[in-house]
Design an enzyme around this catalytic site. Structure first.
Site, short mmCIF file in Angstrom:
data_model
loop_
_atom_site.label_atom_id
_atom_site.label_comp_id
_atom_site.label_asym_id
_atom_site.label_seq_id
_atom_site.Cartn_x
_atom_site.Cartn_y
_atom_site.Cartn_z
N LEU A 171 47.45 39.47 52.71
CA LEU A 171 47.71 39.86 51.07
C LEU A 171 48.81 38.94 50.33
O LEU A 171 49.69 38.45 50.99
CB LEU A 171 48.18 41.21 50.72
CG LEU A 171 46.99 42.37 51.29
CD1 LEU A 171 47.72 43.66 51.13
CD2 LEU A 171 45.80 42.05 50.75
N HIS B 92 46.40 39.71 45.08
CA HIS B 92 45.86 41.19 45.30
C HIS B 92 46.71 42.40 45.14
O HIS B 92 46.10 43.30 44.54
CB HIS B 92 46.17 41.17 47.01
CG HIS B 92 45.06 40.45 47.74
ND1 HIS B 92 45.71 39.19 48.69
CD2 HIS B 92 43.70 39.97 47.85
CE1 HIS B 92 44.68 38.64 49.12
NE2 HIS B 92 43.63 39.04 48.75
N GLN C 6 30.18 37.46 55.40
CA GLN C 6 30.08 36.65 54.37
C GLN C 6 30.72 35.04 54.71
O GLN C 6 30.76 34.38 53.80
CB GLN C 6 30.91 37.26 52.94
CG GLN C 6 32.64 37.31 53.72
CD GLN C 6 33.02 37.95 52.41
OE1 GLN C 6 32.99 39.19 52.27
NE2 GLN C 6 34.10 37.26 51.41
N ASP D 189 37.47 34.80 41.88
CA ASP D 189 36.18 34.78 42.79
C ASP D 189 35.11 35.16 41.64
O ASP D 189 34.57 36.17 41.44
CB ASP D 189 35.99 35.55 43.95
CG ASP D 189 37.11 35.15 44.76
OD1 ASP D 189 36.87 34.54 45.65
OD2 ASP D 189 38.19 35.75 44.90
N GLN E 66 31.57 36.02 42.39
CA GLN E 66 31.54 37.29 43.00
C GLN E 66 31.65 38.57 42.25
O GLN E 66 30.91 39.48 42.07
CB GLN E 66 32.79 37.36 44.26
CG GLN E 66 33.08 38.70 44.82
CD GLN E 66 34.33 38.72 45.72
OE1 GLN E 66 34.02 38.03 46.85
NE2 GLN E 66 35.40 39.06 45.58
N MET F 137 46.52 31.66 43.57
CA MET F 137 46.93 32.06 45.04
C MET F 137 45.59 32.62 45.77
O MET F 137 44.55 33.16 45.07
CB MET F 137 47.74 33.31 44.52
CG MET F 137 49.30 33.18 44.05
SD MET F 137 50.10 34.56 44.03
CE MET F 137 51.52 34.17 43.42
N ARG G 133 43.56 31.53 51.83
CA ARG G 133 43.61 30.30 52.52
C ARG G 133 44.58 29.10 52.10
O ARG G 133 44.75 27.96 52.96
CB ARG G 133 42.03 29.74 52.21
CG ARG G 133 40.98 30.43 52.76
CD ARG G 133 39.68 29.86 52.52
NE ARG G 133 38.63 30.58 53.20
CZ ARG G 133 37.81 31.66 52.66
NH1 ARG G 133 38.23 31.92 51.44
NH2 ARG G 133 36.99 31.98 53.29
P1 AMP Z 1 40.07 38.25 48.98
O1 AMP Z 1 41.16 38.93 49.97
O2 AMP Z 1 40.40 36.92 48.99
O3 AMP Z 1 38.50 38.50 49.34
O4 AMP Z 1 40.25 38.76 47.81
C1 AMP Z 1 40.28 40.13 47.50
C2 AMP Z 1 40.25 40.49 45.84
O5 AMP Z 1 41.49 39.80 45.57
C3 AMP Z 1 39.03 39.72 45.13
O6 AMP Z 1 38.71 40.68 44.20
C4 AMP Z 1 39.61 38.59 44.88
O7 AMP Z 1 39.11 37.92 43.72
C5 AMP Z 1 41.13 38.86 44.31
N1 AMP Z 1 42.07 37.79 44.31
C6 AMP Z 1 42.12 36.98 45.31
N2 AMP Z 1 43.13 35.87 44.94
C7 AMP Z 1 43.49 36.31 43.46
C8 AMP Z 1 44.37 35.84 42.54
N3 AMP Z 1 45.03 34.57 42.76
N4 AMP Z 1 44.54 36.27 41.57
C9 AMP Z 1 43.68 37.61 41.05
N5 AMP Z 1 42.86 38.04 42.08
C10 AMP Z 1 42.69 37.40 43.45
#
Ligand code: AMP
Length: 292
Positions: A34, A38, A62, A151, A154, A185, A188
């Site tokens: 996180l 997040h 995925q 995303d 998504q 952010m 990765r």
């Molecule tokens: P992930 O853990 O990468 O699958 O992301 C989980 C959720 O956090 C998804 O809805 C992403 O779009 C959101 N998320 C990831 N990075 C960011 C960011 N920099 N700003 C806003 N939401 C994010």
């Protein structure tokens, strides 16, 4: 904060808070590792509900590349501490076998929205995303679920799935959270070396260059995409996978931008694939000039 690993226990918790407390529940699905992006989703979720569930599940369905799945950062202890401090009520962290029993054979496909952009380069990715999100929504049965605009594709296909499948959930989009230099952010980002981290700001620079061009009155989608691509081209360590100017609702390519366009990028920096996007809006004065 309670941590739940079993699907049946998660379902029982949901039944209880909805039945006994008449509580509104929000869900924030994540794959862990996180960061503040997040946590901004958690903050938004707290405004929409009485109880917040955050899930941490690295969803094998995925990932289109095994190496990406294997090296995806995992740090559940730290994630738990961050979520507890952010006011999350339940961390749902199921093992893979809970989410995908060995004999599972049902998957969800959002047809058209899965095809372009990342869908064209990551076979099966959005089928995996839609499937796991539907599973999580069914298990938790939240009133609200929060997803990041980072995303964008998504989020668009989850909204569509919720509508198409008559799900009783509000899908809320959250703005992209960035580092101070503009890099979006992402879990990765941890993979980037110091040189790659410095190079990675080319994505937000590319979005900025395109935005400036549009602010100056440019409406030709190919010219706008070329401006972004040329900014990426200045960075030796960057290998663009796609640079696309599309309709923000259908994600289909545009030739001319009338009011709004989504500029979406996927770029390899070394062995790490990064994505970013911005919705570009034609300034009202430009629209008038054009139609005058
Ligand atoms: P992930 O853990 O990468 O699958 O992301 C989980 C959720 O956090 C998804 O809805 C992403 O779009 C959101 N998320 C990831 N990075 C960011 C960011 N920099 N700003 C806003 N939401 C994010």
């Amino acid at each position: 904060m309670r941590t739940i690993e079993q699907v049946t226990a998660m379902q029982a918790w949901g039944r209880e808070v909805r039945g006994r407390d008449h509580a509104r529940v929000a869900l924030v699905p994540t794959m862990g590792a996180l960061h503040d992006g997040h946590l901004s989703l958690v903050e938004i979720a707290r405004h929409h509900a009485d109880r917040v569930v955050a899930s941490v599940f690295v969803n094998p369905a995925q990932f289109d590349r095994t190496d990406d799945f294997e090296r995806y950062p995992r740090d559940l202890e730290r994630d738990g501490a961050l979520l507890a401090a952010a006011g999350v009520d339940v961390l749902f962290a199921p093992p893979t076998v809970e989410m995908y029993p060995p004999d599972a054979q049902t998957f969800v496909t959002v047809e058209d929205l899965s095809q372009p952009l990342c869908g064209a380069h990551r076979p099966g990715h959005f089928r995996g995303v839609a499937t796991v999100v539907l599973k999580l929504l069914n298990i938790v049965q939240p009133n609200v679920a929060v997803f990041g605009e980072k995303d964008y594709q998504q989020l668009a296909l989850i909204r569509r799935m919720a509508r198409d499948l008559h799900l009783e959930v509000d899908i809320v989009g959250a703005p992209i959270v960035r580092e101070v230099d503009g890099l979006a952010m992402s879990s990765r980002n941890r993979h980037l070396s110091a040189a790659e981290r410095a190079a990675a700001i080319c994505l937000s620079r590319a979005l900025g260059a395109a935005e400036q061009l549009m602010a100056g009155g440019e409406r030709d989608a190919a010219t706008i995409a070329a401006a972004a691509a040329s900014e990426l081209g200045r960075e030796r360590l960057a290998r663009p996978e796609y640079v696309a100017v599309v309709d923000p609702d259908t994600l289909q390519p545009l030739t001319t931008v009338f009011e709004r366009a989504l500029l979406a990028l996927a770029v390899w920096i070394g062995s790490t694939r990064l994505i970013d996007n911005r919705v570009l809006a034609a300034p009202a004065s430009g629209r008038e000039r054009r139609s005058a």
